[in-house]
Write an enzyme that holds these catalytic residues in place. Structure first.
Site, PDB file in Angstrom:
ATOM      1  CB  CYS A  15     -17.673 -17.347 -51.915  1.00  0.00           C
ATOM      2  SG  CYS A  15     -16.861 -16.031 -52.805  1.00  0.00           S
ATOM      3  CD  GLU A  28     -14.461 -19.141 -49.302  1.00  0.00           C
ATOM      4  OE1 GLU A  28     -15.630 -18.933 -49.700  1.00  0.00           O
ATOM      5  OE2 GLU A  28     -13.625 -18.258 -49.234  1.00  0.00           O
TER       6      GLU A  28
END
Lengths: 274, 799
Positions: free
Chosen positions: B434, B436
Site C-alpha cells: 500500500c 510501506e
C-alpha cells in the site's frame, strides 16, 4: 524603533513610516482557502461582507448586507480583527510560495471597508504575499489610491457601460466606477489591472452593450486583459435561504457558443479578451 | 490517434475482464504431495519439494494475444490456497466462497473434492494458522475477540510486503543463483556446528531453482506446441518468440527487454505460488529495465512503441494475480488486491535524478490498461525530478485513475533511515504494498501483523476498559472518567489503553515470529535476497536479510482519535458545554435521545481543517503510539507502525460504540490519515496542513492519504499546474504520500440519484463548501454542468 501594541511601524509605499492598524475590526463573510478562481495559483480569498451595489445576478446575496445575518441555522459573517484575518491567511503561505498564489480580498465590496482592507493588505505585503482585490470600484478615488500601492492585481467588475441600465440592474450610477477606472489607468505603480464582465443574457449580451464595454476597456491602456464570465445560477439556493426574491428567474446560463460570440465582439476592441 | 499496439492491449483487457476469478486448490494439492513424499525431513526441504511439485504439475496456459506468459494459478485470475499457511481456512467456506459478498472466488465441485480429499486433513494442526490458534495468548484473544485489535491476517497468509532483488534475478539468472548455492554447499562441512542447517537451506534453494526453471521450460514447450498448430503467421512468430524467451529466462541472465520483463514475471509468479502473499513489489522497474531498453534500442531491436506494448502486457499479467483471503480478512482489504507496487522517478546512487524514458512509459501503461494493479507510484524528489514527470503523473490522476500515487522521496528516505538503513543505501528505497517502504533484496518486515483500533482506545478511556459493544472488560482499568479532573487525565487514560494494546500485540508478534521461523520457510523467495545466500539462512530466519525491520502494526482511526480527543477537550474542559457524565451517558445511548449532545460533538473542532483546536494533539498522540511500539524489540528488530487501513476501517468500526467525535456506534472509522468524510470544509490546503502534523517519517510502514479532489481543480492546463503545486507543497510539508480520487461527473450524477450513498460528498459552490446532496436540484445541475463545460474547454485548449 517604537512599537505599539498590535501595530508596527514600517515603511509605507512611498517610503514614509506608516502604522498598520491591526486592532481594526471588519465584517468578514468568510475566508476561503485554496481557491483557484480568484487570481494566480492557490489563493486565500477574504470575502468581506457588505456591498453598496445590489446586482440582480449576484451569486452571493449573503455578501450584500453590511451586518452579520442569520438564515435558519446558518450564520453569515462575523466581526474579525485584522490580526485574526492575517493568522488565517498565513496558514497557506507555503502553498502561495509554490503556486505563486496569494491573497485576494473580495466581497461584498472591499472598498466599503477601506481601512480594514488596507490594513490586511499592508500586512500581506509585510509578509511578501502576492495580493489581489476584487472590486466594483464603487468608492472614492482617494480610498482606491491609498490601497493600490499594496496590490499586485486589481480585478474590477465592469458590468454595464450604459448608465441607465447600470442603475436599473445594479442599483447605483456607474459614473464613479468608470471615472475610477480611468484614474487607475493613469496611476503609478506596478499593479496589474484586469477588468471582468459577467455575461448576463438579456442584460449586457447585446452587441451594442458589448461594443460599449469593449470600447471603454480599449481606452484603458494598462489593462492586462478583459475576462468575460458566464452568468451562473449557483446562488439561487441562497436567495431562498435568505427569503429574498431572485429577480432573474428564468434567465439561463449562456452557452459556450454564446460566450464565444461575446468574446469575439469584445475582442474587436481589446485583443486580450478571455 | 489510436496507437497500433493498443489493439492488442484492448483485446487483452477484454479477455481479462471476461475472466471469472477462481479458487485454485491445485497448488495446495501438489504442495501436499511434496510434503508427504518428504515426510520427516527438515521443513524447508519439504517446502522446497512441494514447491517443485507445483512447478512440475500445475496446469499452464498461454492466452490469445499474449506476449508475456505464465501465472500462478491453474488458469488466469485465481486465488491460491497456501496450504502450509492456512489450509483449513476455506473448509467452512466451501459452499459460500463462490458467492460471498467480498471477493468471491469460484470453486468448482471438482475443486471442492480435491481440497477435501487431498489437502484438508493433512494440514490439521499442522498449518501455521492452526498452530497460531493453538498457541494464541489469552489477553491477545480477548482484545481480538472484542475488536480492539485485528491480528490473524499474517497467520492466514504469508509475508509478502517485500521486494526481492530484481537485478539479481535479471543479471544472474536462476541458474546463476543455483550455482551459488551449489558452491556454498560444497564448501560446508557437516562436522561443523551450524553447517548442517545451512546444507538444508542450500539444498532447498537448489530444488526451488529447479522448480522455477522447469516451469519456464514447460511454457516454452507449450508455446512451441501452440505455434506448430497456429495458422496465423504473425501469431506463430509471436509464439516462437515466446518459446525462445522462455527457453532462456529466468534460468539465464536476460538478453533483451522482452526477456527481462518475462524473467521478472516468472519469478514474481513463483514466489506468489509459494506463499499467496500480497505485495511482492516490482520495485523501481524504470531503473532495473533501463539497461535492456537502451541496449535493444541501440541495436535497433526495439522501439518505444514496442517497449510500451511490453509494459502494458506486463501490467495486465500482474493484474491477473488475485489475492485469496478468507471472508473476514477480505473485509479488511477487499478487492482481490495483490498490491504489487512499482515506482518510477526518485534518485540514483549519486543523488542525481533517476528519471528516464521508462518512467514515463510506466505511467502511460497505467493510463493504457486502466486496471488497479500494479499499484503504480512516483517517488517524487522535489529537488531532483523534472516537472515533466510530475505533470505526466497528474495527467493520469486527472483521468480519475487514482494512480499514480505520489510519494515524497525525501520522507521515504527518512523512513528508511529510521529503519536503520544508512544513506548510502536509503536512496534506493521503493514503495511497497500500500504505502510501506522497502529496499530491494535487502529488507524483511511484516507490514501488518495487527491492526490497532484507535477508536476503541478512546472508548476504553471513557468506559474504564470495558467494550461498549460486548460489555466485556477488554483492557486495563483506568477508573471512572468522571474523575478525570483535567484533559491531561483523560489523555493519559487513552495512552494507558494504547500502551496495553501495544504490549499485547507485541506478544502476538513474538508468537508469529516463532511460528514463521519454524513453519514458514520460503526457499523461492530467499533466492531474491543475496544476504540469505551469503549466510546460508532462509528469509524466515533472524539475520538472513541484510535489514530486518520487525513486525509492523497498522493504526486504524487516526481522525477518530484526534477528533475525539479534541471534542472532549473543547466541550468538557475548555468551553465547559458538557460534563463528562453527560457525554458518557449520551455515548452509552449511542446519542439516542441525546441528539443535542451529538450535535455539539459534531460541531466541535475537527481534524483536517488546519484548526489548532483539533490538530493540537496530532503530533503528541501519534508520537506516543510510535514511541511505545519502538520500546519493544523482536528477533527481527524493533516493532514498526503504519497508517494504511486498506478497508479495515469499516469492519473495525463495528466494534466501536459512539465516540465523542459525534460518530455513531458501529459505523466505519475514518480511512488512512484523511479527515472524516464531510468534516474537512476548508479545502485541500487545509487538509494537507492538518495531515502534516503527523510524524510521518517515524511511521515507517507508511502513511496513506486518500484525497478527494473536485474535477475542476485538475481541469485543463491550469489544473495540471494546480495538481503539481499541491503535490510539491505536500513534499515541502513533509507529508509522505497522497493519492487523488477525482470526484467525477458519474459520482455527482449518482449522488443526485442516491443521496444516501454520498452524504459526505463536499463540493465547492460559489466560494463556499457544501454537501452536494443538500444542495437544491438546480444548483446540483449547475455543478454537474460545470464538469461538462470543463471537458469542452479542454478540447478547445488543444485546438
Amino acid at each position: 524603533m517604537k512599537r505599539q501594541k498590535n501595530g508596527a511601524f514600517r515603511k509605507g509605499a512611498h517610503g514614509a513610516m506608516v502604522m498598520i492598524d491591526n486592532d481594526r475590526e471588519g465584517t468578514v463573510l468568510r475566508i476561503e482557502r485554496s481557491s483557484i478562481h480568484d487570481g494566480d495559483g492557490f489563493r486565500t480569498v477574504v470575502f468581506l461582507k457588505g456591498c453598496p451595489l445590489c446586482c440582480q445576478w449576484c451569486s452571493t446575496p449573503e455578501s450584500q448586507k453590511f451586518e452579520p445575518e442569520q438564515a435558519g441555522e446558518t450564520r453569515y459573517g462575523s466581526r474579525m480583527k485584522v490580526e485574526d484575518v492575517i493568522r488565517e491567511i498565513r496558514k497557506d503561505s507555503l502553498f502561495f510560495f509554490i503556486s505563486t498564489g496569494g491573497v485576494t480580498i473580495s466581497g461584498g465590496e472591499p472598498l466599503a471597508q477601506p481601512e480594514f482592507t488596507k490594513a490586511i493588505l499592508q500586512n500581506c505585503k509585510k509578509e511578501c504575499f502576492n495580493t489581489a482585490m476584487e472590486t466594483t470600484f464603487f468608492a472614492s478615488w482617494e480610498q482606491i489610491s491609498s490601497i493600490l500601492p499594496y496590490l499586485n492585481t486589481v480585478f474590477v467588475d465592469l458590468k454595464l457601460v450604459s448608465r441607465e441600465k447600470h442603475i436599473a440592474f445594479c442599483g447605483v450610477d456607474n459614473e464613479q466606477i468608470l471615472q475610477n477606472l480611468l484614474h487607475t489607468n493613469d496611476a503609478e505603480g506596478n499593479f496589474r489591472l484586469i477588468v471582468r464582465t459577467p455575461i448576463v443574457p438579456g442584460v449586457n449580451d447585446s452587441e451594442e452593450e458589448l461594443e460599449k464595454i469593449g470600447a471603454f476597456a480599449a481606452s484603458l491602456t494598462r489593462l492586462r486583459h478583459i475576462q468575460l464570465l458566464p452568468y451562473h445560477r449557483l446562488g439561487t439556493g441562497t436567495y431562498q435561504k435568505l427569503g429574498r426574491p431572485y429577480l432573474l428567474e428564468g434567465v439561463k446560463s449562456p452557452s459556450a457558443g454564446e460566450m464565444e460570440r461575446c468574446r469575439a465582439t469584445v475582442r474587436r476592441f481589446v485583443e486580450n479578451t478571455v | 490517434m489510436e496507437k497500433q499496439y493498443m489493439k492488442r492491449i484492448e483485446a487483452l483487457r477484454e479477455q481479462y475482464l471476461n475472466t471469472r476469478v477462481d479458487m485454485d486448490v491445485y497448488n495446495a494439492k501438489y504442495l501436499t504431495e511434496g510434503f508427504k513424499e518428504t515426510e520427516g525431513q527438515p521443513w524447508i526441504i519439504q517446502k522446497a519439494t512441494g514447491f517443485y511439485r507445483q512447478c512440475e504439475k500445475k496446469n499452464i496456459y498461454i492466452q490469445e494475444h499474449e506476449l508475456l506468459v505464465g501465472g500462478p494459478g491453474f488458469k488466469p485470475r485465481c486465488g491460491i490456497l497456501c496450504a502450509d499457511s492456512s489450509a483449513g481456512i476455506i473448509a467452512a467456506e466451501l459452499d459460500t466462497i463462490s458467492t460471498r459478498p467480498f471477493d468471491p472466488f469460484y470453486l468448482s465441485e471438482e475443486g471442492k473434492k480435491v481440497y477435501q480429499e487431498e489437502v484438508e486433513d493433512y494440514w490439521k494442526n499442522k498449518c501455521l494458522l492452526d498452530r497460531w490458534r493453538l498457541l494464541a495468548p489469552k489477553d491477545m484473544e480477548t482484545l481480538r475477540n472484542n475488536g480492539a485489535i485485528f491480528i490473524d491476517r499474517k497467520a492466514v497468509r504469508g509475508y509478502g510486503e517485500t521486494t526481492p532483488s530484481w537485478n539479481r534475478i535479471l543479471q544472474k539468472g536462476i541458474l546463476g543463483i543455483r550455482k551459488e548455492a551449489e558452491e556454498h554447499l560444497a564448501a560446508l562441512d557437516d562436522a561443523v556446528p551450524g553447517d548442517l542447517e545451512k546444507m538444508f537451506f542450500y539444498k532447498a534453494e537448489m530444488i526451488a531453482c529447479d522448480g522455477i526453471m522447469l516451469l519456464a521450460k514447460r511454457h516454452a514447450a507449450l508455446a512451441e506446441e501452440q505455434a506448430a498448430a497456429c495458422t496465423d503467421e504473425a501469431r506463430r512468430a509471436e509464439l516462437l518468440k515466446i518459446a525462445a524467451v522462455c527457453r532462456n529466462v529466468p534460468a539465464n541472465p536476460a538478453q533483451s527487454f522482452h526477456e527481462a520483463c518475462q524473467s521478472i514475471l516468472f519469478y514474481e509468479f513463483a514466489i506468489f505460488m509459494e506463499q499467496n502473499a500480497s505485495s511482492y513489489n516490482l520495485g523501481r522497474l524504470d531503473q532495473y529495465l533501463y539497461p535492456y531498453y537502451q541496449a535493444d534500442k541501440a541495436a535497433g531491436l526495439l522501439d518505444d512503441e514496442g517497449a510500451q506494448e511490453l509494459f502494458d502486457c506486463m501490467w495486465i499479467k500482474i493484474a491477473e494475480m488475485s489475492l485469496f483471503q478468507d471472508e473476514i480478512t477480505a473485509q479488511y482489504a477487499a478487492g482481490y488486491c495483490i498490491t504489487v507496487q512499482t515506482s518510477c522517478g526518485g534518485i540514483d546512487q549519486y543523488g542525481n535524478d533517476a528519471t528516464n524514458e521508462l518512467s514515463y512509459m510506466m505511467i502511460q501503461a497505467t493510463m493504457d490498461v486502466k486496471f488497479k494493479e500494479p499499484n503504480l507510484a512516483v517517488t517524487y524528489s522535489l529537488s531532483k525530478n523534472p516537472d515533466a514527470l510530475l505533470r505526466k503523473a497528474v495527467e493520469a490522476i486527472g483521468m480519475g485513475l487514482t494512480m499514480p500515487a505520489v510519494y515524497s522521496n525525501d520522507v521515504g528516505l527518512r523512513m528508511m533511515q529510521n529503519k536503520g538503513v544508512p544513506l548510502s543505501e536509503a536512496w534506493d528505497w521503493n514503495p511497497c504494498g500500500c504505502v510501506e517502504t522497502n529496499l530491494a533484496g535487502r529488507m524483511k518486515q511484516y507490514t501488518d501483523i495487527a491492526d490497532i483500533n484507535l477508536g476503541a482506545m478512546v472508548e476504553f478511556a471513557l468506559n474504564d476498559g470495558v467494550s461498549r459493544i460486548t460489555g466485556e472488560r477488554v483492557s486495563v482499568s483506568t477508573g471512572d472518567p468522571k474523575n478525570f479532573k483535567t484533559f491531561t487525565d483523560f489523555f493519559n487514560a487513552v495512552k494507558a489503553h494504547i500502551d496495553y494494546a501495544v504490549d499485547v500485540i507485541t506478544s502476538g508478534n513474538q508468537l508469529l515470529d516463532y511460528l514463521s521461523m519454524n513453519y514458514r520457510t520460503v526457499p523461492a523467495l530467499s533466492l531474491g535476497f543475496p544476504h540469505c545466500m551469503e549466510v546460508g539462512k532462509d528469509y524466515s530466519q533472524p539475520g538472513a536479510t541484510k535489514y530486518s525491520c520487525g513486525g509492523g502494526v497498522i493504526t486504524v482511526g487516526q481522525a477518530d482519535i484526534v477528533n475525539s480527543l479534541a471534542a472532549v477537550k473543547y466541550l468538557i474542559y475548555d468551553e465547559k458545554k458538557l460534563t463528562m457524565e453527560q457525554l458518557c451517558t449520551a455515548l452509552a445511548a449511542d446519542f439516542k435521545g441525546y441528539e443535542d449532545v451529538q450535535a455539539m460533538c459534531l460541531a466541535a473542532p475537527k481534524y483536517g481543517n488546519d484548526d489548532e483546536r483539533a490538530d493540537f494533539c496530532v503530533g503528541e498522540v501519534f508520537t506516543h503510539i510510535i514511541d511505545q511500539f519502538e520500546k519493544y524489540d523482536t528477533k527481527f528488530g524493533k516493532m514498526t507502525c503504519g497508517m494504511l487501513p486498506v478497508s479495515g476501517n469499516t469492519p473495525i468500526g463495528q466494534w466501536v460504540g459512539a465516540l465523542p467525535s459525534g460518530r455513531n456506534a458501529l459505523t466505519p472509522l475514518t480511512d488512512g490519515i484523511g479527515a472524516t468524510g464531510g468534516t474537512d470544509v476548508n479545502g485541500p490546503t487545509a487538509l494537507l496542513k492538518s495531515v502534516s502534523r503527523i510524524p510521518h517519517a517515524r511511521f515507517t510502514q507508511g502513511t496513506q492519504l486518500n484525497m478527494k479532489v473536485e474535477p475542476e481543480l485538475l481541469r485543463g492546463n491550469d489544473g495540471l499546474a494546480h495538481g503539481m503545486n499541491l503535490l510539491k507543497t505536500l513534499c515541502m510539508l513533509d507529508v509522505y504520500h497522497a493519492q487523488f480520487n477525482v470526484v467525477d461527473r458519474e459520482t455527482l450524477l449518482d449522488a443526485q440519484q442516491y443521496p444516501e450513498k454520498h452524504r459526505d460528498l463536499l463540493i465547492r459552490v460559489a466560494g463556499y463548501t457544501a454537501f452536494f446532496v443538500e444542495l437544491g436540484k438546480e444548483t446540483q445541475d449547475e455543478i454537474i454542468g460545470r464538469t461538462e463545460i470543463g471537458s469542452w474547454d479542454g478540447k478547445g485548449c488543444c485546438g
